[in-house]
Scaffold this active site. Structure first.
Site, PDB file in Angstrom:
ATOM      1  N   SER A  20       0.814  -1.222   0.000  1.00  0.00           N
ATOM      2  CA  SER A  20       0.000   0.000   0.000  1.00  0.00           C
ATOM      3  C   SER A  20       0.843   1.265   0.000  1.00  0.00           C
ATOM      4  CB  SER A  20      -0.906   0.034   1.240  1.00  0.00           C
ATOM      5  OG  SER A  20      -1.652  -1.144   1.344  1.00  0.00           O
ATOM      6  N   GLU A  21       0.266   2.305  -0.579  1.00  0.00           N
ATOM      7  CA  GLU A  21       0.897   3.639  -0.574  1.00  0.00           C
ATOM      8  C   GLU A  21      -0.175   4.674  -0.257  1.00  0.00           C
ATOM      9  OE1 GLU A  21       2.919   4.309  -4.295  1.00  0.00           O
ATOM     10  OE2 GLU A  21       4.136   2.486  -4.079  1.00  0.00           O
ATOM     11  N   LEU A  80     -22.502  -6.485  28.471  1.00  0.00           N
ATOM     12  CA  LEU A  80     -21.857  -6.064  29.719  1.00  0.00           C
ATOM     13  C   LEU A  80     -22.383  -4.724  30.218  1.00  0.00           C
ATOM     14  CD1 LEU A  80     -19.738  -8.312  28.874  1.00  0.00           C
ATOM     15  CD2 LEU A  80     -18.040  -6.887  29.996  1.00  0.00           C
ATOM     16  N   GLU A 102      -5.979  -5.884   4.408  1.00  0.00           N
ATOM     17  CA  GLU A 102      -5.975  -7.013   3.447  1.00  0.00           C
ATOM     18  C   GLU A 102      -7.198  -6.967   2.537  1.00  0.00           C
ATOM     19  OE1 GLU A 102      -4.188 -10.671   4.268  1.00  0.00           O
ATOM     20  OE2 GLU A 102      -2.719  -9.791   5.630  1.00  0.00           O
TER      21      GLU A 102
HETATM   22  N1  CAA Z   1      -4.683 -14.467  -8.205  1.00  0.00           N
HETATM   23  C1  CAA Z   1      -3.831 -14.361  -9.255  1.00  0.00           C
HETATM   24  N2  CAA Z   1      -3.833 -13.307 -10.100  1.00  0.00           N
HETATM   25  C2  CAA Z   1      -4.738 -12.331  -9.864  1.00  0.00           C
HETATM   26  C3  CAA Z   1      -5.655 -12.381  -8.790  1.00  0.00           C
HETATM   27  C4  CAA Z   1      -5.594 -13.513  -7.934  1.00  0.00           C
HETATM   28  N3  CAA Z   1      -6.421 -13.633  -6.879  1.00  0.00           N
HETATM   29  N4  CAA Z   1      -6.417 -11.278  -8.809  1.00  0.00           N
HETATM   30  C5  CAA Z   1      -6.006 -10.542  -9.875  1.00  0.00           C
HETATM   31  N5  CAA Z   1      -4.988 -11.195 -10.503  1.00  0.00           N
HETATM   32  C6  CAA Z   1      -4.276 -10.774 -11.716  1.00  0.00           C
HETATM   33  C7  CAA Z   1      -5.246 -10.633 -12.883  1.00  0.00           C
HETATM   34  O1  CAA Z   1      -5.434 -11.872 -13.519  1.00  0.00           O
HETATM   35  C8  CAA Z   1      -4.519  -9.619 -13.743  1.00  0.00           C
HETATM   36  O2  CAA Z   1      -3.471 -10.298 -14.391  1.00  0.00           O
HETATM   37  P1  CAA Z   1      -2.946  -9.865 -15.871  1.00  0.00           P
HETATM   38  O3  CAA Z   1      -1.914  -8.817 -15.623  1.00  0.00           O
HETATM   39  O4  CAA Z   1      -2.354 -11.116 -16.408  1.00  0.00           O
HETATM   40  O5  CAA Z   1      -4.107  -9.353 -16.651  1.00  0.00           O
HETATM   41  C9  CAA Z   1      -3.881  -8.679 -12.729  1.00  0.00           C
HETATM   42  O6  CAA Z   1      -3.755  -9.453 -11.515  1.00  0.00           O
HETATM   43  C10 CAA Z   1      -4.719  -7.451 -12.444  1.00  0.00           C
HETATM   44  O7  CAA Z   1      -5.983  -7.874 -11.947  1.00  0.00           O
HETATM   45  P2  CAA Z   1      -7.261  -6.923 -11.889  1.00  0.00           P
HETATM   46  O8  CAA Z   1      -7.436  -6.274 -13.226  1.00  0.00           O
HETATM   47  O9  CAA Z   1      -8.383  -7.699 -11.313  1.00  0.00           O
HETATM   48  O10 CAA Z   1      -6.776  -5.783 -10.879  1.00  0.00           O
HETATM   49  P3  CAA Z   1      -7.562  -4.537 -10.271  1.00  0.00           P
HETATM   50  O11 CAA Z   1      -6.720  -3.335 -10.411  1.00  0.00           O
HETATM   51  O12 CAA Z   1      -8.941  -4.473 -10.819  1.00  0.00           O
HETATM   52  O13 CAA Z   1      -7.594  -4.867  -8.699  1.00  0.00           O
HETATM   53  C11 CAA Z   1      -8.467  -5.780  -6.639  1.00  0.00           C
HETATM   54  C12 CAA Z   1      -8.295  -5.936  -8.159  1.00  0.00           C
HETATM   55  C13 CAA Z   1      -9.089  -7.062  -6.154  1.00  0.00           C
HETATM   56  C14 CAA Z   1      -9.353  -4.609  -6.307  1.00  0.00           C
HETATM   57  C15 CAA Z   1      -7.089  -5.621  -5.981  1.00  0.00           C
HETATM   58  O14 CAA Z   1      -6.505  -4.413  -6.357  1.00  0.00           O
HETATM   59  C16 CAA Z   1      -7.128  -5.697  -4.467  1.00  0.00           C
HETATM   60  O15 CAA Z   1      -7.107  -6.780  -3.920  1.00  0.00           O
HETATM   61  N6  CAA Z   1      -7.158  -4.539  -3.746  1.00  0.00           N
HETATM   62  C17 CAA Z   1      -7.033  -4.515  -2.307  1.00  0.00           C
HETATM   63  C18 CAA Z   1      -5.603  -4.387  -1.896  1.00  0.00           C
HETATM   64  C19 CAA Z   1      -5.305  -5.084  -0.610  1.00  0.00           C
HETATM   65  O16 CAA Z   1      -5.964  -6.033  -0.214  1.00  0.00           O
HETATM   66  N7  CAA Z   1      -4.254  -4.658   0.062  1.00  0.00           N
HETATM   67  C20 CAA Z   1      -3.806  -5.298   1.221  1.00  0.00           C
HETATM   68  C21 CAA Z   1      -2.439  -4.829   1.604  1.00  0.00           C
HETATM   69  S1  CAA Z   1      -1.637  -5.925   2.763  1.00  0.00           S
HETATM   70  C22 CAA Z   1      -2.385  -5.698   4.198  1.00  0.00           C
HETATM   71  O17 CAA Z   1      -3.344  -5.018   4.300  1.00  0.00           O
HETATM   72  C23 CAA Z   1      -1.752  -6.446   5.377  1.00  0.00           C
HETATM   73  C24 CAA Z   1      -2.411  -6.177   6.650  1.00  0.00           C
HETATM   74  O18 CAA Z   1      -3.209  -5.329   6.777  1.00  0.00           O
HETATM   75  C25 CAA Z   1      -2.120  -6.895   7.832  1.00  0.00           C
HETATM   76  P1  FAD Z   2      -9.193   3.499   0.253  1.00  0.00           P
HETATM   77  O1  FAD Z   2      -8.731   2.581  -0.816  1.00  0.00           O
HETATM   78  O2  FAD Z   2      -8.992   4.951   0.057  1.00  0.00           O
HETATM   79  O3  FAD Z   2     -10.732   3.225   0.515  1.00  0.00           O
HETATM   80  C1  FAD Z   2     -11.608   4.148   1.152  1.00  0.00           C
HETATM   81  C2  FAD Z   2     -13.044   3.619   1.034  1.00  0.00           C
HETATM   82  O4  FAD Z   2     -13.418   3.521  -0.363  1.00  0.00           O
HETATM   83  C3  FAD Z   2     -13.190   2.206   1.606  1.00  0.00           C
HETATM   84  O5  FAD Z   2     -14.453   2.072   2.201  1.00  0.00           O
HETATM   85  C4  FAD Z   2     -13.110   1.332   0.365  1.00  0.00           C
HETATM   86  O6  FAD Z   2     -13.734   0.083   0.514  1.00  0.00           O
HETATM   87  C5  FAD Z   2     -13.844   2.210  -0.660  1.00  0.00           C
HETATM   88  N1  FAD Z   2     -13.467   1.837  -2.020  1.00  0.00           N
HETATM   89  C6  FAD Z   2     -12.281   2.032  -2.654  1.00  0.00           C
HETATM   90  N2  FAD Z   2     -12.319   1.520  -3.875  1.00  0.00           N
HETATM   91  C7  FAD Z   2     -13.543   0.967  -4.049  1.00  0.00           C
HETATM   92  C8  FAD Z   2     -14.200   0.267  -5.112  1.00  0.00           C
HETATM   93  N3  FAD Z   2     -13.582   0.012  -6.268  1.00  0.00           N
HETATM   94  N4  FAD Z   2     -15.460  -0.151  -4.924  1.00  0.00           N
HETATM   95  C9  FAD Z   2     -16.091   0.104  -3.746  1.00  0.00           C
HETATM   96  N5  FAD Z   2     -15.539   0.753  -2.697  1.00  0.00           N
HETATM   97  C10 FAD Z   2     -14.277   1.173  -2.858  1.00  0.00           C
HETATM   98  N6  FAD Z   2      -0.957  -2.475   3.594  1.00  0.00           N
HETATM   99  C11 FAD Z   2       0.180  -3.140   3.232  1.00  0.00           C
HETATM  100  O7  FAD Z   2       0.578  -3.113   2.078  1.00  0.00           O
HETATM  101  N7  FAD Z   2       0.870  -3.839   4.159  1.00  0.00           N
HETATM  102  C12 FAD Z   2       0.498  -3.916   5.455  1.00  0.00           C
HETATM  103  O8  FAD Z   2       1.168  -4.588   6.251  1.00  0.00           O
HETATM  104  C13 FAD Z   2      -0.680  -3.219   5.861  1.00  0.00           C
HETATM  105  N8  FAD Z   2      -1.075  -3.226   7.163  1.00  0.00           N
HETATM  106  C14 FAD Z   2      -2.105  -2.441   7.546  1.00  0.00           C
HETATM  107  C15 FAD Z   2      -2.417  -2.333   8.907  1.00  0.00           C
HETATM  108  C16 FAD Z   2      -3.426  -1.467   9.328  1.00  0.00           C
HETATM  109  C17 FAD Z   2      -3.714  -1.332  10.775  1.00  0.00           C
HETATM  110  C18 FAD Z   2      -4.158  -0.739   8.376  1.00  0.00           C
HETATM  111  C19 FAD Z   2      -5.249   0.203   8.792  1.00  0.00           C
HETATM  112  C20 FAD Z   2      -3.887  -0.884   7.027  1.00  0.00           C
HETATM  113  C21 FAD Z   2      -2.856  -1.719   6.600  1.00  0.00           C
HETATM  114  N9  FAD Z   2      -2.519  -1.821   5.252  1.00  0.00           N
HETATM  115  C22 FAD Z   2      -1.388  -2.512   4.868  1.00  0.00           C
HETATM  116  C23 FAD Z   2      -3.241  -1.057   4.255  1.00  0.00           C
HETATM  117  C24 FAD Z   2      -4.626  -1.622   3.956  1.00  0.00           C
HETATM  118  O9  FAD Z   2      -4.541  -2.768   3.185  1.00  0.00           O
HETATM  119  C25 FAD Z   2      -5.433  -0.485   3.282  1.00  0.00           C
HETATM  120  O10 FAD Z   2      -5.730   0.445   4.301  1.00  0.00           O
HETATM  121  C26 FAD Z   2      -6.693  -0.996   2.635  1.00  0.00           C
HETATM  122  O11 FAD Z   2      -6.402  -1.830   1.534  1.00  0.00           O
HETATM  123  C27 FAD Z   2      -7.599   0.178   2.180  1.00  0.00           C
HETATM  124  O12 FAD Z   2      -6.886   1.162   1.501  1.00  0.00           O
HETATM  125  P2  FAD Z   2      -7.045   2.716   1.933  1.00  0.00           P
HETATM  126  O13 FAD Z   2      -6.846   2.768   3.396  1.00  0.00           O
HETATM  127  O14 FAD Z   2      -6.169   3.511   1.062  1.00  0.00           O
HETATM  128  O15 FAD Z   2      -8.560   3.063   1.656  1.00  0.00           O
END
Ligand code: CAA
Ligand code: FAD
Length: 383
Positions: A126-127, A338, A363
């Protein structure tokens, strides 16, 4: 269909439960209060194999599979969600290096993740402008004669203060969106890596979440994980597995809150009788029990598909969506049971409610999980 755990799964679950009760539970309130990083607990978790539950034994893991992983994470989260999320991310990093790394990368990094030599692993996707939409990232890696130079910044990185190794996603070409992104292994102590200070969060306060800055970070050729420009699918595949972990974590917190409230309601009297004799509270208990049981089944279903090497993207998102939302409701009901006491820090339920809230955000938010599930169903019914 077999609902009984195997001997190994039960053993990992019991190990996690005992460790959670002995080590994590007593420390959880102070960790929440002081925002400290649970370094010692994580070292002990590593000794027990809990930082490499689903990676091969010859790389230092316990090779117990995704179902065992889910069962363990639920037990750990019953005691301390903050420590557990650091373990979830570290396990996810160990799995991603094991899955996508070449032989040298696997033997160099996976044992250090499992043993705790790296303390934990960090996952830097994430950024500031790229959360739900990681394809909008701007961090770049430029090719040089010797390897790569990394510039940019990440936000919200779990264990950003302490992780010894990060997997970092960066653009390696001008291709737009999700194309042209590659994945790199970046040591936490590499020159040019600056760790930000921990965010002041509502919950999971013993899990420091920080920004990371990369300024001219020089990396060797061996830092590239997987294929060049195919980093985005690596992140998505890692998150499929990671979401099983977060579903399991949320479930653990929901169970802890419900169990606490059920016991409290059996002891607390109003109108001359235990409050659990009132139908209103019995319905709370019934709803939470039913929903958390369903969350567990959905989560174990996703995990068993993963173990069977079948597709599980939709199932992992369903588990994460349902478990996080129902666990939040269970914690909220528990607090209600509670009464005023639930709203104080004399009881752990307010912490459970604060800790569980973020499981609907990280996630992938609940909205993103619905998007993943909805797209998958739409693909299935494409004319
Ligand atoms: N498995 C394998 N490949 C996949 C895939 C999957 N589940 N999902 C997508 N891909 C591939 C697609 O096939 C596509 O591949 P090609 O380049 O070959 O075409 C590519 O990835 C792009 O896929 P999309 O066009 O579907 O991508 P998108 O821009 O529409 O994004 C999304 C899809 C599901 C919204 C994705 O961006 C997403 O999951 N967003 C949420 C991000 C997130 O969960 N961040 C978590 C950060 S970590 C964290 O949060 C840790 C923590 O807190 C503790
Ligand atoms: P945004 O993407 O700005 O979303 C704001 C709102 O808009 C949300 O309600 C969202 O659901 C909605 N929204 C956005 N796009 C859509 C759409 N297409 N359709 C419908 N609704 C939409 N990231 C890492 O990479 N590594 C980590 O270890 C990690 N740890 C984390 C730990 C904590 C405690 C927190 C809070 C976050 C962490 N994250 C990490 C980042 C986390 O994965 C993001 O906060 C999350 O994916 C949401 O992104 P954002 O906060 O930028 O919200």
């Amino acid at each position: 269909m077999d609902f009984e755990p195997t001997e190994t799964q039960e053993m990992i679950q019991n190990t996690a439960r005992q460790f959670a009760e002995r080590v994590l539970a007593p420390k959880a309130p102070a960790l929440d209060r002081d925002h400290s990083f649970p370094k010692e607990s994580l070292a002990e978790a590593a000794e027990l194999g809990l930082l490499g539950i689903n990676v091969p034994a010859d790389l230092g893991g316990v090779e117990a599979g995704a179902v065992a992983y889910s069962l363990a994470i639920t037990e750990l989260a019953r005691a301390c969600a903050a420590t557990t999320v650091a373990m979830c991310v570290s396990n996810m990093v160990a799995e991603v290096v094991n899955h996508f790394g070449n032989a040298d990368q696997r033997s160099e990094h996976v044992p250090k993740l499992c043993s705790g030599e790296y303390v934990v692993g960090g996952f830097a996707l994430s950024e500031t402008g790229a959360g739900s939409d990681p394809g909008a990232m701007t961090t770049k890696a430029r090719k040089t004669d010797k390897g790569w130079v990394l510039d940019g910044s990440k936000l919200w990185i779990t264990s950003g203060t302490d992780a010894g190794l990060f997997v970092v996603w960066a653009r390696t070409s001008d291709a737009p969106g999700t194309k042209g992104i590659s994945c790199f292994l970046v040591p936490g102590d590499a020159p040019g890596v600056t760790r930000g200070k921990a965010e002041e969060k509502m919950g999971q306060r013993g899990s420091p979440t920080t920004a990371l800055e990369f300024e001219g970070v020089e990396l060797g050729e061996e830092a590239l994980l997987g294929e060049l420009e195919r980093g985005f699918p690596i992140a998505m595949m890692a998150l499929d597995g990671g979401r099983i972990g977060i579903a399991s974590l949320a479930l653990g917190v929901g169970l802890a809150a419900s169990e606490f409230a059920n016991k409290y309601a059996s002891e607390r009297k109003q109108f001359g009788r235990p409050i659990n004799s009132f139908q209103a509270l019995q319905w709370y208990m019934a709803d939470s029990h039913t929903e958390l049981s369903a969350a567990r089944l959905l989560t174990l279903r996703a995990a068993s598909l993963k173990d069977a090497k079948q597709p599980f993207t939709r199932e992992a998102s369903m588990a994460k969506l349902y478990s996080s939302e129902k666990a939040f409701q269970a914690c909220n009901r528990a607090l209600q049971m509670l009464g005023g006491y639930g709203y104080t820090q004399d009881f752990p339920v307010e912490r459970y409610l604060r800790d569980v809230r973020v499981t609907m955000i990280y996630e992938g938010t609940s909205e993103v999980q619905r998007l993943v599930i909805g797209r998958d169903i739409t693909r299935q019914f494409k004319s």
